[in-house]
Scaffold this active site. Sequence first.
Site: not given
Ligand code: PMP
Length: 396
Positions: A186, A214, A244
């Site tokens: 990310s 992502h 997302k």
């Molecule tokens: N895994 C990854 C790779 C993420 O980027 C994120 C969100 N930042 C999450 C898990 C967490 O997801 P959520 O916002 O649905 O808790």
Amino acid sequence: MTSESLNQFLTDNLNDLKDKGLYNVIDPVEGPNGPVITIAGRELINLSSNNYLGLATDRRLIDACIEATKKYGVGAGAVRTINGTLDIHVKLEEKLAEFKHTEAAIAYQSGFNCNMAAISGVMDKNDAILSDELNHASIIDGCRLSKAKIIPFIHSDMEDLRSKARQAKESGLYNKVMVITDGVFSMDGDIAKLPEIVEIAEEFDLITYVDDAHGSGVLGNGAGTVKHFGLSDKVDFQIGTLSKAIGVVGGYVAGKKDLIDWLKVRSRPFLFSTAVTPGAVASSIEAIDILMNSSELQNKLWENSAYLKKGLKELGFDIGESETPITPCIIGDEAKTQQFSKRLNEEGVYAKSIVFPTVPRGTGRVRNMPTAAHTKEMLDRAIAIYEKVGKEMSII
Ligand code: PMP
């Protein structure tokens, strides 16, 4: 510690963070998190959400949420294993399996707790986990919770992974060995080298775990990074978030039926935390239907991100090597990065700075997340503001 000394400890540490410019100020958004947002009464072009396809504010999802809320109420009423499993939770899981081309799926309350649940639900102190050093915080925490031996490997370095996989296997110390990677990273927008990871996993008999927060809705015709590489039957755990590209909230694991059945009896957030609200479930089902029936939003997302990337690159900004819509604008120095983001904001662009410790020291960046909902006019305006502020601060 008395409550007075606890307070002193917290105040000192908060002040320390503020002095170092590491204290994250939260700006509440006054309205929908769309391509333009309002903060403190000012309208800003929003380049900081994960609402990749614009679905968070899509009328069809809103209607689905309202209808389900009228039918089921606002809350699920219990944890999934008591009587919080509504028929639409089951429908969502069936849809997710179809979407991800797997036998089954299990839904959780968030992507974060999904990683906590899934990793610790299967791995334990007799196991080892090979984890990409840039994996998301929720993966790191899930690994820690499992009590397995954590063996980080250099980011996307397949030689390092291979040699650590060999050592772990040859040591004979571990029952199970798993390799975990983000599908799309990310901070830089690069894609995991899944074909090589799967090959190494086959060679050393590793369990494979891909968190595609992502990549889902973005790559592989919407189905994600695993599908993008044609590896749907080779990855044991496909993790995703509904927060997302899907635009709602929740997380899930897609995989073989036995794995999902196991998680339903063993993963603690499924057993001990109340199920996601009916409205969110119905909106997620609607979003997945939209994704499975049309590539229009994905095409628009890629078109918009190519347009933004081209505009920033032509101005002379360093936008890294992203292979996905995530568009970092790398400034380097932490204080300068924060000042740059602040000036963008003053001129009308909301693009958050990301600095150490989230990214390595000296690689501070403003991260841009273009979405399918941005218009060309919005992107042109954002690029013009980048040019103005970039020149003013001698970045370009
Ligand atoms: N895994 C990854 C790779 C993420 O980027 C994120 C969100 N930042 C999450 C898990 C967490 O997801 P959520 O916002 O649905 O808790």
